[in-house]
Scaffold this motif. Sequence first.
Motif, PDB file in Angstrom:
ATOM      1  N   ASP A  56       0.850  -1.181   0.000  1.00 40.40           N
ATOM      2  CA  ASP A  56       0.000   0.000   0.000  1.00 40.40           C
ATOM      3  C   ASP A  56       0.893   1.242   0.000  1.00 40.40           C
ATOM      4  N   ARG A  57       0.273   2.407   0.111  1.00 36.12           N
ATOM      5  CA  ARG A  57       1.032   3.655   0.065  1.00 36.12           C
ATOM      6  C   ARG A  57       2.034   3.739   1.218  1.00 36.12           C
ATOM      7  N   ALA A  58       1.605   3.317   2.400  1.00 34.22           N
ATOM      8  CA  ALA A  58       2.509   3.356   3.552  1.00 34.22           C
ATOM      9  C   ALA A  58       3.723   2.457   3.322  1.00 34.22           C
ATOM     10  N   GLY A  59       3.504   1.305   2.674  1.00 30.71           N
ATOM     11  CA  GLY A  59       4.611   0.413   2.376  1.00 30.71           C
ATOM     12  C   GLY A  59       5.599   1.031   1.396  1.00 30.71           C
ATOM     13  N   LEU A  60       5.092   1.772   0.432  1.00 27.17           N
ATOM     14  CA  LEU A  60       5.958   2.469  -0.518  1.00 27.17           C
ATOM     15  C   LEU A  60       6.769   3.545   0.193  1.00 27.17           C
ATOM     16  N   LEU A  61       6.118   4.292   1.075  1.00 24.46           N
ATOM     17  CA  LEU A  61       6.821   5.334   1.823  1.00 24.46           C
ATOM     18  C   LEU A  61       7.924   4.738   2.689  1.00 24.46           C
ATOM     19  N   ARG A  62       7.619   3.612   3.325  1.00 21.69           N
ATOM     20  CA  ARG A  62       8.625   2.967   4.174  1.00 21.69           C
ATOM     21  C   ARG A  62       9.832   2.510   3.347  1.00 21.69           C
ATOM     22  N   ALA A  63       9.561   1.968   2.160  1.00 22.32           N
ATOM     23  CA  ALA A  63      10.654   1.505   1.303  1.00 22.32           C
ATOM     24  C   ALA A  63      11.540   2.671   0.868  1.00 22.32           C
ATOM     25  N   LEU A  64      10.930   3.791   0.521  1.00 25.14           N
ATOM     26  CA  LEU A  64      11.701   4.973   0.154  1.00 25.14           C
ATOM     27  C   LEU A  64      12.549   5.463   1.326  1.00 25.14           C
ATOM     28  N   TYR A  65      11.935   5.516   2.487  1.00 27.35           N
ATOM     29  CA  TYR A  65      12.634   6.011   3.677  1.00 27.35           C
ATOM     30  C   TYR A  65      13.787   5.078   4.047  1.00 27.35           C
ATOM     31  N   GLU A  66      13.547   3.786   3.974  1.00 30.83           N
ATOM     32  CA  GLU A  66      14.588   2.821   4.315  1.00 30.83           C
ATOM     33  C   GLU A  66      15.782   2.949   3.380  1.00 30.83           C
ATOM     34  N   ALA A  67      15.528   3.246   2.103  1.00 29.02           N
ATOM     35  CA  ALA A  67      16.624   3.428   1.159  1.00 29.02           C
ATOM     36  C   ALA A  67      17.475   4.627   1.548  1.00 29.02           C
ATOM     37  N   ARG A  68      16.840   5.705   2.010  1.00 29.52           N
ATOM     38  CA  ARG A  68      17.584   6.887   2.451  1.00 29.52           C
ATOM     39  C   ARG A  68      18.304   6.630   3.766  1.00 29.52           C
ATOM     40  N   LEU A  69      17.740   5.757   4.575  1.00 23.14           N
ATOM     41  CA  LEU A  69      18.287   5.489   5.900  1.00 23.14           C
ATOM     42  C   LEU A  69      19.468   4.515   5.878  1.00 23.14           C
ATOM     43  N   SER A 121      -0.509   3.703  15.674  1.00 25.44           N
ATOM     44  CA  SER A 121       0.220   4.767  16.355  1.00 25.44           C
ATOM     45  C   SER A 121       1.614   4.928  15.753  1.00 25.44           C
ATOM     46  N   PRO A 122       2.069   6.170  15.540  1.00 28.66           N
ATOM     47  CA  PRO A 122       3.420   6.376  15.003  1.00 28.66           C
ATOM     48  C   PRO A 122       4.498   5.825  15.930  1.00 28.66           C
ATOM     49  N   TYR A 123       4.172   5.676  17.203  1.00 31.89           N
ATOM     50  CA  TYR A 123       5.144   5.164  18.162  1.00 31.89           C
ATOM     51  C   TYR A 123       5.314   3.653  18.064  1.00 31.89           C
ATOM     52  N   ARG A 124       4.465   3.016  17.267  1.00 36.45           N
ATOM     53  CA  ARG A 124       4.590   1.577  17.043  1.00 36.45           C
ATOM     54  C   ARG A 124       5.157   1.263  15.655  1.00 36.45           C
ATOM     55  N   ALA A 125       5.460   2.307  14.900  1.00 36.40           N
ATOM     56  CA  ALA A 125       6.059   2.102  13.587  1.00 36.40           C
ATOM     57  C   ALA A 125       7.449   1.497  13.749  1.00 36.40           C
ATOM     58  N   GLU A 126       7.809   0.618  12.813  1.00 39.26           N
ATOM     59  CA  GLU A 126       9.081  -0.092  12.921  1.00 39.26           C
ATOM     60  C   GLU A 126      10.266   0.853  12.987  1.00 39.26           C
ATOM     61  N   TRP A 131      14.719   3.390  16.263  1.00 40.16           N
ATOM     62  CA  TRP A 131      15.475   4.532  16.769  1.00 40.16           C
ATOM     63  C   TRP A 131      15.333   4.675  18.281  1.00 40.16           C
ATOM     64  N   HIS A 132      14.127   4.435  18.764  1.00 38.52           N
ATOM     65  CA  HIS A 132      13.918   4.535  20.213  1.00 38.52           C
ATOM     66  C   HIS A 132      14.782   3.511  20.942  1.00 38.52           C
ATOM     67  N   GLY A 133      14.791   2.287  20.455  1.00 39.37           N
ATOM     68  CA  GLY A 133      15.595   1.249  21.093  1.00 39.37           C
ATOM     69  C   GLY A 133      17.078   1.569  21.054  1.00 39.37           C
ATOM     70  N   LEU A 134      17.524   2.128  19.938  1.00 46.25           N
ATOM     71  CA  LEU A 134      18.936   2.482  19.796  1.00 46.25           C
ATOM     72  C   LEU A 134      19.318   3.576  20.784  1.00 46.25           C
ATOM     73  N   LEU A 135      18.490   4.616  20.859  1.00 41.96           N
ATOM     74  CA  LEU A 135      18.767   5.703  21.790  1.00 41.96           C
ATOM     75  C   LEU A 135      18.671   5.252  23.240  1.00 41.96           C
ATOM     76  N   GLN A 136      17.637   4.482  23.555  1.00 43.53           N
ATOM     77  CA  GLN A 136      17.485   4.008  24.929  1.00 43.53           C
ATOM     78  C   GLN A 136      18.692   3.179  25.354  1.00 43.53           C
ATOM     79  N   GLY A 137      19.164   2.319  24.455  1.00 46.07           N
ATOM     80  CA  GLY A 137      20.322   1.501  24.778  1.00 46.07           C
ATOM     81  C   GLY A 137      21.554   2.346  25.071  1.00 46.07           C
ATOM     82  N   ALA A 138      21.750   3.419  24.286  1.00 47.03           N
ATOM     83  CA  ALA A 138      22.899   4.303  24.523  1.00 47.03           C
ATOM     84  C   ALA A 138      22.718   5.088  25.814  1.00 47.03           C
TER      85      ALA A 138
END
Length: 206
Positions: A56-69, A121-126, A131-138
């Motif tokens: 879906d559209r959200a899946g396309l957005l995630r794929a684009l974002y992941e490529a930049r990330l 919820s945006p807070y449950r987005a992968e 990022w939250h887990g990475l920051l919390q760990g640091a």
Amino acid sequence: MSERKSRKDAARNREAVLAAADALFARGASPADITMADVAAAAGVGKGTLFRAFGDRAGLLRALYEARLEPIRAAVESGPPPLGPATPPRERVPALLDALLRLKLDNRRLALALEDSGGTSPYRAEHYERWHGLLQGALEQIPGLTDSDFTAHALLAAVRADLVEHLAAEGRVPRERLRAQLANFVAKALASGPSQGSAAEDRAAP
């Protein structure tokens, strides 16, 4: 059609779609106005191809974002300082947030569209949970610093795409000033820990 050719066609179509979507989001005035039909037309593929490849559209957005990330992810997982895992946590936390801010400044419309894509919820987005887990760990490795879970959420709130867009576009805050303001905010958030003169102690933390 052979299975190998089918896979090559699918990969080629995927790259064409990502390139077309990237161009549309880069020049579009409003991310919400860009539809899957627009992307399909720009890529020269059928809408069915998009939905098969991305869901879906959200899946396309995630794929684009992941490529930049991806370059940042590689640096975080195995790169040198300041993002790599060997970086002292008191230095790594601001570096991670600065990298995320720069990513969103470089991809403002895409980041805004992703965070506005609805659904759960945006807070449950992968990507958010990662990022939250990475920051919390640091943060947990900084001696004396408490409430690492909440602090990670609060720090990520400072680089939400809607806030970045508001400051950069409507507030016309220059890029380097935004980075400096974020660095100052992060430094204050980390000041509840012990003296920053204890870099050796940070390096010794597990």
